[in-house]
Design a protein around this motif. Structure first.
Motif, PDB file in Angstrom:
ATOM      1  N   LEU A 182       4.164 -13.863  -3.913  1.00 12.29           N
ATOM      2  CA  LEU A 182       5.407 -13.280  -3.394  1.00 12.29           C
ATOM      3  C   LEU A 182       5.167 -12.165  -2.389  1.00 12.29           C
ATOM      4  O   LEU A 182       6.104 -11.494  -1.974  1.00 12.29           O
ATOM      5  CB  LEU A 182       6.233 -12.721  -4.558  1.00 12.29           C
ATOM      6  CG  LEU A 182       6.879 -13.767  -5.436  1.00 12.29           C
ATOM      7  CD1 LEU A 182       7.426 -13.143  -6.690  1.00 12.29           C
ATOM      8  CD2 LEU A 182       7.987 -14.463  -4.671  1.00 12.29           C
ATOM      9  N   GLY A 183       3.928 -11.957  -2.028  1.00  8.89           N
ATOM     10  CA  GLY A 183       3.622 -10.915  -1.064  1.00  8.89           C
ATOM     11  C   GLY A 183       3.383  -9.557  -1.686  1.00  8.89           C
ATOM     12  O   GLY A 183       3.288  -8.558  -0.978  1.00  8.89           O
ATOM     13  N   LEU A 184       3.279  -9.495  -3.003  1.00 11.88           N
ATOM     14  CA  LEU A 184       2.924  -8.238  -3.653  1.00 11.88           C
ATOM     15  C   LEU A 184       1.408  -8.099  -3.612  1.00 11.88           C
ATOM     16  O   LEU A 184       0.685  -9.073  -3.771  1.00 11.88           O
ATOM     17  CB  LEU A 184       3.421  -8.216  -5.098  1.00 11.88           C
ATOM     18  CG  LEU A 184       4.929  -8.009  -5.243  1.00 11.88           C
ATOM     19  CD1 LEU A 184       5.573  -9.261  -5.793  1.00 11.88           C
ATOM     20  CD2 LEU A 184       5.218  -6.852  -6.142  1.00 11.88           C
ATOM     21  N   HIS A 185       0.945  -6.882  -3.400  1.00  7.87           N
ATOM     22  CA  HIS A 185      -0.487  -6.623  -3.289  1.00  7.87           C
ATOM     23  C   HIS A 185      -0.922  -5.589  -4.316  1.00  7.87           C
ATOM     24  O   HIS A 185      -0.168  -4.679  -4.652  1.00  7.87           O
ATOM     25  CB  HIS A 185      -0.831  -6.107  -1.878  1.00  7.87           C
ATOM     26  CG  HIS A 185      -0.447  -7.061  -0.802  1.00  7.87           C
ATOM     27  ND1 HIS A 185      -1.201  -8.156  -0.480  1.00  7.87           N
ATOM     28  CD2 HIS A 185       0.637  -7.104  -0.002  1.00  7.87           C
ATOM     29  CE1 HIS A 185      -0.619  -8.832   0.479  1.00  7.87           C
ATOM     30  NE2 HIS A 185       0.514  -8.212   0.793  1.00  7.87           N
ATOM     31  N   PHE A 186      -2.173  -5.726  -4.783  1.00  4.37           N
ATOM     32  CA  PHE A 186      -2.746  -4.737  -5.696  1.00  4.37           C
ATOM     33  C   PHE A 186      -2.697  -3.374  -5.045  1.00  4.37           C
ATOM     34  O   PHE A 186      -3.025  -3.231  -3.868  1.00  4.37           O
ATOM     35  CB  PHE A 186      -4.229  -5.041  -5.990  1.00  4.37           C
ATOM     36  CG  PHE A 186      -4.467  -6.231  -6.847  1.00  4.37           C
ATOM     37  CD1 PHE A 186      -4.308  -6.154  -8.215  1.00  4.37           C
ATOM     38  CD2 PHE A 186      -4.883  -7.424  -6.274  1.00  4.37           C
ATOM     39  CE1 PHE A 186      -4.562  -7.247  -9.003  1.00  4.37           C
ATOM     40  CE2 PHE A 186      -5.137  -8.530  -7.063  1.00  4.37           C
ATOM     41  CZ  PHE A 186      -4.965  -8.436  -8.434  1.00  4.37           C
ATOM     42  N   PHE A 187      -2.322  -2.374  -5.816  1.00  3.58           N
ATOM     43  CA  PHE A 187      -2.413  -0.996  -5.361  1.00  3.58           C
ATOM     44  C   PHE A 187      -3.877  -0.598  -5.466  1.00  3.58           C
ATOM     45  O   PHE A 187      -4.526  -0.852  -6.470  1.00  3.58           O
ATOM     46  CB  PHE A 187      -1.528  -0.099  -6.235  1.00  3.58           C
ATOM     47  CG  PHE A 187      -1.516   1.336  -5.844  1.00  3.58           C
ATOM     48  CD1 PHE A 187      -1.109   1.726  -4.577  1.00  3.58           C
ATOM     49  CD2 PHE A 187      -1.897   2.315  -6.741  1.00  3.58           C
ATOM     50  CE1 PHE A 187      -1.080   3.053  -4.208  1.00  3.58           C
ATOM     51  CE2 PHE A 187      -1.869   3.651  -6.392  1.00  3.58           C
ATOM     52  CZ  PHE A 187      -1.462   4.025  -5.120  1.00  3.58           C
ATOM     53  N   THR A 188      -4.405   0.015  -4.451  1.00  2.40           N
ATOM     54  CA  THR A 188      -5.827   0.327  -4.367  1.00  2.40           C
ATOM     55  C   THR A 188      -6.350   1.105  -5.567  1.00  2.40           C
ATOM     56  O   THR A 188      -7.443   0.853  -6.050  1.00  2.40           O
ATOM     57  CB  THR A 188      -6.112   1.131  -3.084  1.00  2.40           C
ATOM     58  OG1 THR A 188      -5.591   0.407  -1.979  1.00  2.40           O
ATOM     59  CG2 THR A 188      -7.600   1.352  -2.892  1.00  2.40           C
TER      60      THR A 188
ATOM     61  N   ASP B 175      -4.936   1.469  -8.694  1.00  2.00           N
ATOM     62  CA  ASP B 175      -4.605   0.970 -10.029  1.00  2.00           C
ATOM     63  C   ASP B 175      -4.267  -0.508  -9.911  1.00  2.00           C
ATOM     64  O   ASP B 175      -3.215  -0.874  -9.392  1.00  2.00           O
ATOM     65  CB  ASP B 175      -3.426   1.744 -10.632  1.00  2.00           C
ATOM     66  CG  ASP B 175      -3.179   1.408 -12.090  1.00  2.00           C
ATOM     67  OD1 ASP B 175      -3.640   0.329 -12.552  1.00  2.00           O
ATOM     68  OD2 ASP B 175      -2.516   2.196 -12.778  1.00  2.00           O
ATOM     69  N   SER B 176      -5.150  -1.358 -10.400  1.00  2.00           N
ATOM     70  CA  SER B 176      -4.967  -2.807 -10.250  1.00  2.00           C
ATOM     71  C   SER B 176      -3.838  -3.358 -11.110  1.00  2.00           C
ATOM     72  O   SER B 176      -3.509  -4.532 -11.015  1.00  2.00           O
ATOM     73  CB  SER B 176      -6.271  -3.539 -10.568  1.00  2.00           C
ATOM     74  OG  SER B 176      -6.652  -3.289 -11.910  1.00  2.00           O
ATOM     75  N   ALA B 177      -3.206  -2.522 -11.937  1.00  2.00           N
ATOM     76  CA  ALA B 177      -2.046  -2.956 -12.721  1.00  2.00           C
ATOM     77  C   ALA B 177      -0.756  -2.818 -11.923  1.00  2.00           C
ATOM     78  O   ALA B 177       0.288  -3.303 -12.343  1.00  2.00           O
ATOM     79  CB  ALA B 177      -1.943  -2.147 -14.009  1.00  2.00           C
ATOM     80  N   LEU B 178      -0.819  -2.169 -10.770  1.00  2.00           N
ATOM     81  CA  LEU B 178       0.371  -1.947  -9.951  1.00  2.00           C
ATOM     82  C   LEU B 178       0.321  -2.846  -8.724  1.00  2.00           C
ATOM     83  O   LEU B 178      -0.666  -2.866  -7.990  1.00  2.00           O
ATOM     84  CB  LEU B 178       0.441  -0.471  -9.522  1.00  2.00           C
ATOM     85  CG  LEU B 178       1.637  -0.077  -8.649  1.00  2.00           C
ATOM     86  CD1 LEU B 178       2.947  -0.260  -9.411  1.00  2.00           C
ATOM     87  CD2 LEU B 178       1.495   1.369  -8.198  1.00  2.00           C
ATOM     88  N   PHE B 179       1.415  -3.587  -8.522  1.00  2.00           N
ATOM     89  CA  PHE B 179       1.556  -4.460  -7.370  1.00  2.00           C
ATOM     90  C   PHE B 179       2.718  -3.947  -6.532  1.00  2.00           C
ATOM     91  O   PHE B 179       3.772  -3.611  -7.075  1.00  2.00           O
ATOM     92  CB  PHE B 179       1.835  -5.903  -7.802  1.00  2.00           C
ATOM     93  CG  PHE B 179       0.715  -6.526  -8.581  1.00  2.00           C
ATOM     94  CD1 PHE B 179      -0.226  -7.316  -7.938  1.00  2.00           C
ATOM     95  CD2 PHE B 179       0.607  -6.323  -9.945  1.00  2.00           C
ATOM     96  CE1 PHE B 179      -1.264  -7.894  -8.654  1.00  2.00           C
ATOM     97  CE2 PHE B 179      -0.424  -6.901 -10.666  1.00  2.00           C
ATOM     98  CZ  PHE B 179      -1.366  -7.687 -10.018  1.00  2.00           C
ATOM     99  N   LEU B 180       2.535  -3.912  -5.201  1.00  2.00           N
ATOM    100  CA  LEU B 180       3.557  -3.379  -4.312  1.00  2.00           C
ATOM    101  C   LEU B 180       3.888  -4.378  -3.216  1.00  2.00           C
ATOM    102  O   LEU B 180       3.017  -5.114  -2.743  1.00  2.00           O
ATOM    103  CB  LEU B 180       3.066  -2.082  -3.654  1.00  2.00           C
ATOM    104  CG  LEU B 180       2.622  -0.972  -4.599  1.00  2.00           C
ATOM    105  CD1 LEU B 180       1.983   0.158  -3.810  1.00  2.00           C
ATOM    106  CD2 LEU B 180       3.796  -0.469  -5.425  1.00  2.00           C
ATOM    107  N   ARG B 181       5.153  -4.379  -2.828  1.00  2.00           N
ATOM    108  CA  ARG B 181       5.593  -5.159  -1.665  1.00  2.00           C
ATOM    109  C   ARG B 181       6.502  -4.251  -0.853  1.00  2.00           C
ATOM    110  O   ARG B 181       7.548  -3.819  -1.343  1.00  2.00           O
ATOM    111  CB  ARG B 181       6.330  -6.415  -2.095  1.00  2.00           C
ATOM    112  CG  ARG B 181       6.868  -7.222  -0.937  1.00  2.00           C
ATOM    113  CD  ARG B 181       7.477  -8.505  -1.426  1.00  2.00           C
ATOM    114  NE  ARG B 181       8.333  -9.087  -0.425  1.00  2.00           N
ATOM    115  CZ  ARG B 181       9.103 -10.138  -0.634  1.00  2.00           C
ATOM    116  NH1 ARG B 181       9.113 -10.714  -1.824  1.00  2.00           N
ATOM    117  NH2 ARG B 181       9.857 -10.614   0.311  1.00  2.00           N
TER     118      ARG B 181
END
Length: 179
Positions: free
Chosen positions: A56-62, A64-70
């Motif tokens: 969906l275009g969400l990417h790992f936050f540098t 914290d790999s538990a956080l995805f951002l779009r």
């Protein structure tokens, strides 16, 4: 836990909704009859980085790999994922709905509605923001009988639980770490 608290703080300040979802994982409570690989099986050359979330275009936050951002010019969505529990927030309700629908189509999910209880932390919403508490978690620890422990593993688990309690009660840190 810093990421959890930070996301809740940002959402509160910006008046973003906080939603909670859960992936139904029957395998956590049932006996397994199939082989489960804890490491990639021999011959598997690499792990695909494409997941249901990144599709969906969400990417790992540098950090914290538990956080995805779009983030686009018209929307922002944050998805915080710990094993099977997740918090979704952002300022674009249609993008949040798109993420939720994709997850429902991909996994067997439970929509838990507005954030109330996440990883042992109760989140009570008010017009002034969120109040975070671990009262329920602490009460469950208090129900443990005070008997000498024969198994050091039980002791270690209890110490780990007490250390986790410091998430919302840093004033307990000294007593827990010295005991």
């Amino acid at each position: 836990m810093t990421t959890v608290r930070t996301l809740i703080s940002i959402a509160t300040v910006r008046h973003w909704p906080l939603y909670q979802m859960d992936v139904k994982n029957a395998f956590l409570n049932n006996h397994l009859t199939a082989k489960v690989n804890m490491r990639p099986p021999a011959g598997l050359l690499h792990f695909s980085e494409q997941t249901a979330v990144t599709e969906l275009g969400l990417h790992f936050f540098t950090f914290d790999s538990a956080l995805f951002l779009r983030h686009t010019s018209t929307s922002f969505v944050a998805l915080l994922l710990y094993v099977d529990d997740m918090i979704i927030s952002g300022f674009d309700s249609s993008t949040i709905s798109e993420v939720e629908q994709h997850l429902f189509c991909t996994f067997e999910m439970k929509d838990l509605g507005p954030l109330q209880y996440f990883l042992g932390i109760e989140a009570a919403s008010s017009p002034k923001g969120y109040f975070l508490s671990q009262a329920k978690y602490a009460n469950e620890l208090n129900s443990i009988d005070v008997v000498p422990l024969d198994d050091p593993t039980v002791y270690r688990e209890l110490v780990g639980c007490l250390v986790y309690l410091i998430v919302n009660r840093p004033d307990f840190a000294y007593a827990i770490h010295v005991s």
